[in-house]
Design a protein around this motif. Structure first.
Motif, PDB file in Angstrom:
ATOM      1  N   THR A  78      -6.396   2.426  44.206  1.00  0.00           N
ATOM      2  CA  THR A  78      -5.769   1.304  42.650  1.00  0.00           C
ATOM      3  C   THR A  78      -6.570   1.204  41.648  1.00  0.00           C
ATOM      4  N   SER A  79      -7.991   0.503  41.861  1.00  0.00           N
ATOM      5  CA  SER A  79      -8.938   0.939  40.379  1.00  0.00           C
ATOM      6  C   SER A  79      -9.928   1.845  40.715  1.00  0.00           C
ATOM      7  N   GLU A  80      -9.430   3.263  41.269  1.00  0.00           N
ATOM      8  CA  GLU A  80     -10.792   4.088  41.225  1.00  0.00           C
ATOM      9  C   GLU A  80      -9.943   5.460  41.195  1.00  0.00           C
ATOM     10  N   ALA A  81      -8.679   5.252  41.227  1.00  0.00           N
ATOM     11  CA  ALA A  81      -7.583   6.513  40.897  1.00  0.00           C
ATOM     12  C   ALA A  81      -7.301   7.309  39.882  1.00  0.00           C
ATOM     13  N   PRO A  82      -8.102   8.493  39.663  1.00  0.00           N
ATOM     14  CA  PRO A  82      -7.831   9.291  38.568  1.00  0.00           C
ATOM     15  C   PRO A  82      -6.780   9.592  38.441  1.00  0.00           C
ATOM     16  N   PHE A  83      -6.439  10.230  37.128  1.00  0.00           N
ATOM     17  CA  PHE A  83      -5.347  11.150  36.550  1.00  0.00           C
ATOM     18  C   PHE A  83      -5.376  11.755  35.263  1.00  0.00           C
ATOM     19  N   ARG A  84      -4.667  12.530  35.462  1.00  0.00           N
ATOM     20  CA  ARG A  84      -4.786  13.348  34.234  1.00  0.00           C
ATOM     21  C   ARG A  84      -2.864  12.709  33.032  1.00  0.00           C
ATOM     22  N   CYS A  85      -3.464  13.190  31.991  1.00  0.00           N
ATOM     23  CA  CYS A  85      -2.370  12.656  31.196  1.00  0.00           C
ATOM     24  C   CYS A  85      -1.473  14.623  31.171  1.00  0.00           C
ATOM     25  N   PRO A  86      -0.789  13.815  30.091  1.00  0.00           N
ATOM     26  CA  PRO A  86      -0.118  15.783  29.935  1.00  0.00           C
ATOM     27  C   PRO A  86      -1.131  16.614  28.648  1.00  0.00           C
ATOM     28  N   SER A  87      -1.834  16.468  27.927  1.00  0.00           N
ATOM     29  CA  SER A  87      -2.730  16.622  27.301  1.00  0.00           C
ATOM     30  C   SER A  87      -4.082  17.003  27.976  1.00  0.00           C
TER      31      SER A  87
END
Length: 111
Positions: free
Chosen positions: A49-58
């Motif tokens: 949860t706290s260390e899970a990176p994600f990419r935004c649409p840009s």
């Protein structure tokens, strides 16, 4: 009669507090003891949860500081655990019990 809604619950669930709430499974009188030691489960929940990176649409990479990322498989578990805890704490202070109380994730109907 009232209808209540927790605003943006998934992205506002306090991670560390909810992980502490989830530790109840190690002290429950009916549920079987989990096979994982408590500290390992805590570390795994934090990592997911706290260390899970994600990419935004840009394409920019972000790490969510608190709350559960939308679409995370742990979102429902964290939301349910946190809301159940808040309910339990709030009900302790009621002078009169409601006639009807129903909750579905973060939507509440009370009469």
């Amino acid at each position: 009669m009232a209808s209540l809604d927790a605003d943006s619950l998934f992205s506002n669930v306090p991670l560390f507090r909810t992980i502490d709430i989830l530790k109840f499974v190690y002290r429950h009188s009916v549920l079987p003891l989990p096979k994982l030691p408590e500290n390992i489960l805590k570390d795994m929940l934090l990592a997911c949860t706290s260390e899970a990176p994600f990419r935004c649409p840009s394409g920019n990479l972000f790490v969510q500081k608190d709350g559960v990322a939308m679409g995370s498989p742990l979102g429902v578990l964290f939301a349910q655990a946190f809301m159940a805890h808040v309910e339990e704490e709030a009900i302790k202070y009621l002078h009169t019990r409601p006639i009807l109380y129903r909750r579905y994730v973060d939507d509440i109907f009370v009469c």
